[in-house]
Design a protein around this motif. Structure first.
Motif, short mmCIF file in Angstrom:
data_model
loop_
_atom_site.label_atom_id
_atom_site.label_comp_id
_atom_site.label_asym_id
_atom_site.label_seq_id
_atom_site.Cartn_x
_atom_site.Cartn_y
_atom_site.Cartn_z
N ARG A 177 -3.32 8.21 -11.87
CA ARG A 177 -4.71 7.71 -11.86
C ARG A 177 -5.60 8.45 -12.87
NH1 ARG A 177 -4.71 7.57 -5.23
NH2 ARG A 177 -2.76 6.42 -5.15
N TRP A 189 -9.71 5.72 -0.87
CA TRP A 189 -8.72 6.82 -0.92
C TRP A 189 -9.33 8.13 -0.41
CZ3 TRP A 189 -3.51 7.14 -1.63
CH2 TRP A 189 -2.97 8.40 -1.89
N LEU A 216 7.19 10.97 1.29
CA LEU A 216 8.63 10.70 1.20
C LEU A 216 9.38 11.84 0.52
CD1 LEU A 216 8.43 6.92 0.22
CD2 LEU A 216 8.82 7.91 2.47
N ASN A 276 -9.92 3.77 -5.28
CA ASN A 276 -9.58 5.18 -5.49
C ASN A 276 -10.77 6.15 -5.55
OD1 ASN A 276 -6.78 5.01 -5.34
ND2 ASN A 276 -6.69 4.10 -7.38
N TYR A 308 -9.90 -1.06 -8.62
CA TYR A 308 -8.83 -0.04 -8.50
C TYR A 308 -9.39 1.38 -8.70
CZ TYR A 308 -4.63 2.67 -9.58
OH TYR A 308 -3.66 3.65 -9.60
N GLY A 352 -0.38 9.97 3.96
CA GLY A 352 0.01 8.90 4.87
C GLY A 352 1.36 9.20 5.50
N ARG A 407 2.52 13.68 -6.94
CA ARG A 407 1.61 13.13 -7.93
C ARG A 407 0.47 14.13 -8.06
NH1 ARG A 407 -1.40 9.58 -6.38
NH2 ARG A 407 -0.66 9.44 -4.27
N ASP A 443 -1.26 -2.32 1.86
CA ASP A 443 -2.10 -1.19 1.51
C ASP A 443 -3.60 -1.42 1.28
OD1 ASP A 443 -1.97 1.50 1.62
OD2 ASP A 443 -0.76 1.78 -0.16
N TYR A 444 -4.25 -0.28 1.02
CA TYR A 444 -5.71 -0.20 1.06
C TYR A 444 -6.42 -0.98 -0.04
CZ TYR A 444 -4.99 3.46 -2.48
OH TYR A 444 -4.62 4.16 -3.61
N HIS A 445 -5.66 -1.37 -1.07
CA HIS A 445 -6.29 -2.15 -2.14
C HIS A 445 -6.65 -3.56 -1.66
CE1 HIS A 445 -3.09 0.54 -3.66
NE2 HIS A 445 -4.01 0.91 -4.52
N ILE A 488 -1.59 4.65 3.92
CA ILE A 488 -2.30 5.94 3.92
C ILE A 488 -2.90 6.16 5.32
CG2 ILE A 488 -2.69 5.74 1.44
CD1 ILE A 488 -5.61 5.05 1.97
O1 LIG Z 1 -0.16 3.06 -7.36
P1 LIG Z 1 -0.78 4.42 -7.64
O2 LIG Z 1 -2.28 4.38 -7.65
O3 LIG Z 1 -0.20 5.03 -8.88
O4 LIG Z 1 -0.37 5.41 -6.45
C1 LIG Z 1 0.95 5.56 -5.97
C2 LIG Z 1 1.05 5.17 -4.49
O5 LIG Z 1 0.34 6.14 -3.75
C3 LIG Z 1 0.16 5.92 -2.35
O6 LIG Z 1 1.36 6.21 -1.64
C4 LIG Z 1 1.42 6.12 -0.20
O7 LIG Z 1 2.56 5.43 0.23
C5 LIG Z 1 3.74 6.22 0.47
C6 LIG Z 1 4.82 5.26 0.99
O8 LIG Z 1 4.40 4.62 2.17
C7 LIG Z 1 3.42 7.33 1.47
O9 LIG Z 1 4.59 8.13 1.73
C8 LIG Z 1 2.31 8.21 0.90
O10 LIG Z 1 1.97 9.20 1.85
C9 LIG Z 1 1.09 7.37 0.56
O11 LIG Z 1 0.13 8.18 -0.11
C10 LIG Z 1 -0.37 4.52 -2.10
O12 LIG Z 1 -0.53 4.26 -0.72
C11 LIG Z 1 0.46 3.45 -2.78
O13 LIG Z 1 -0.13 2.16 -2.58
C12 LIG Z 1 0.45 3.79 -4.27
O14 LIG Z 1 1.19 2.81 -5.00
#
Ligand SMILES: O=P(O)(O)OC[C@H]1O[C@H](O[C@H]2O[C@H](CO)[C@@H](O)[C@H](O)[C@H]2O)[C@H](O)[C@@H](O)[C@@H]1O
Ligand SMILES: O=c1ccn([C@@H]2O[C@H](COP(=O)(O)OP(=O)(O)O)[C@@H](O)[C@H]2O)c(=O)[nH]1
Length: 449
Positions: free
Chosen positions: A299, A86, A364, A82, A77, A361, A261, A131-133, A155
């Motif tokens: 993070r 990321w 919202l 990240n 992670y 990405g 964030r 997602d990317y994870h 993303i």
């Molecule tokens: O889980 P974290 O490491 O705390 O990060 C929070 C989320 O960040 C990213 O968000 C993305 O998804 C949004 C919804 O599709 C989108 O609007 C935004 O532009 C993206 O950056 C990440 O992709 C999530 O997996 C994380 O949980």
């Protein structure tokens, strides 16, 4: 048919009252459909050591946690997800740390997810990976279970020239191509992915990639917000009172708002500098405008995020030092997490939202603001996925400080008629993207395709 969602994060947050549904795009989009289908959500484990039940009592959703040893969690992670994927996908190439140990932990963690999903799987279940994870997971699942597999990447998928920087690029693409359907927020990311697959030698025809005897479909499925909920928040009288209190706190004719964030991709530093440029180049706004920046801690175990906090603190201090007057506070910086009810009050108080990620990405928050404000102006980065859909925002280049200062001046002076015209077009577009249909549309395409 059963449904299994797999994501790094669980859709619940731990509060002193126990587990409650999380806010934000993913949980809002997927929990309702999962409730309807009595599904299972598989996520990295967070709560065992705190002795909490893993699922709220009233929920129909079962949460299965995948517990990773601490070192592996850090590599998967805090490391590969990240500090490699990321920054790479957001085009921050100088921040990418190509460490083999990170990739090894990422492989191990993806394998652990695969084992757990295989245990939970029942004949006929659909699996939807987020997602990317978890890029390696679709292929690992295909080797283990006969499921329909969907994958959504939240993303940006970068241009193939950038993706190729990864020594493990081929394995990652092979991994994600284990899915039957791959989704992205915008046609640009779809295009980038198809070109990347072609670079690694896959046959690509229109929006499909051939993998042996299979054709994998790649589609844009933009994620939106819960317009029903934000529509209510826009009318709620208690939130109206809170909004008026915030406006009084601002103590100026006009209020500008940023909400993110605390992430270097969000362009917070550049935005503060653009605000400083506005005050320098358009001195008529001094004393008449205030800027509220909300930065949610994120993070914090990753060095780059702690370093960013230090730099933002510094620039906030400098702007205050240069412009603060006894009768005027030019800037307020809130380093904390708010509920969406609280955010809605900020949205309703603000005359202008300045949402200027250097890459994003989707974003919202931009949609939430435009849908909640009564007659505000959205100034939006042309490098956010949301810019593909929100054409009536004032679109800006988030690297161009003069351009942003000029757009801010224009937004602050925009006549009521133009503001309302732009907003009603934006609200219609946001309704068309409503989150409630997103998962249904993706799953229909996956299950019928
Ligand atoms: O889980 P974290 O490491 O705390 O990060 C929070 C989320 O960040 C990213 O968000 C993305 O998804 C949004 C919804 O599709 C989108 O609007 C935004 O532009 C993206 O950056 C990440 O992709 C999530 O997996 C994380 O949980
Ligand atoms: O203090 C905060 C800041 C943000 N959010 C929510 O977090 C999400 C942020 O999503 P976005 O796509 O803008 O960016 P991300 O953080 O996922 O990159 C939005 O739904 C916000 O309402 C929140 O609930 N409290």
């Amino acid at each position: 048919m059963g449904l299994i969602i797999v994501a790094n994060r669980a859709p619940f947050r731990l509060t002193p009252e126990g587990l409650v549904p999380a806010v934000g795009g993913l949980a809002t989009a997927l929990l309702p459909v999962l409730e309807r289908r009595h599904g299972v959500w598989v996520a990295a484990g967070e709560w065992r050591e705190k002795g909490q039940a893993a699922t709220p009592r009233e929920s129909q959703v079962r949460l299965e946690q995948v517990f990773l040893p601490e070192k592996e969690w850090q590599g998967y992670y805090g490391g590969f997800s990240n500090r490699v994927l990321w920054p790479l996908c957001h085009y921050f190439l100088e921040r990418v740390e190509l460490r083999r140990d990170f990739y090894q932990d990422y492989q191990r963690a993806n394998r652990r997810f695969a084992e757990r999903v295989a245990q939970v799987f029942r004949e006929g279940d659909t699996v939807f990976v987020q997602d990317y994870h978890l890029l390696l997971l679709p292929r690992l699942l295909r080797e283990r279970i006969p499921a329909k597999i969907g994958f959504f990447f939240h993303i940006p998928w970068p241009s193939s020239g950038v993706f190729r920087i990864l020594p493990w690029g081929r394995a990652l693409v092979e991994g994600v191509l284990g899915a039957d359907l791959i989704g992205f927020h915008t046609p640009e990311y779809v295009e980038n992915f198809l070109r990347t697959a072609a670079y690694y030698g896959y046959q690509v025809e229109e929006n499909r990639v051939r993998v042996g005897e299979r054709w994998v479909r790649v589609e844009a499925h933009p994620l939106g917000i819960d317009t029903g909920r934000f529509g209510e928040l826009a009318q709620d009288p208690h939130i109206g009172l809170h909004a008026r209190a915030l406006k009084r706190l601002a103590g100026a004719e006009r209020l500008i708002l940023g909400v993110d964030r605390l992430d270097y991709t969000k362009g917070i530093l550049e935005r503060l500098l653009a605000y400083e440029r506005l005050l320098q180049s358009y001195p008529q706004w001094r004393g008449r405008v205030a800027f509220f920046q909300i930065a949610t801690p994120s993070r914090t175990s990753v060095h780059a995020y702690r370093e960013l906090k230090r730099r933002v603190d510094e620039v906030v201090g400098r702007i205050m030092g240069s412009f603060l007057r006894e009768d005027w506070v030019p800037l307020r910086y809130f380093y904390q997490t708010y509920t969406q009810e609280e955010l809605a009050a900020f949205y309703r108080a603000a005359d202008v939202a300045l949402i200027t990620p250097l890459r994003d990405g989707m974003n919202l928050v931009a949609m939430e603001y435009a849908y909640t404000t009564e007659d505000g102006v959205l100034v939006l980065s042309n490098l956010a996925g949301a810019a593909e859909y929100l054409k009536e925002a004032l679109l800006v280049n988030p690297y161009d400080l003069d351009g942003m200062a000029q757009a801010l001046d224009r937004a602050l002076r925009m006549p009521g008629g133009e503001r309302r015209e732009r907003l009603s077009a934006l609200k219609a577009r946001i309704e068309a993207l409503d989150v409630q249909g997103w998962a249904e549309r993706f799953l229909a395409s996956l299950e019928e395709g």
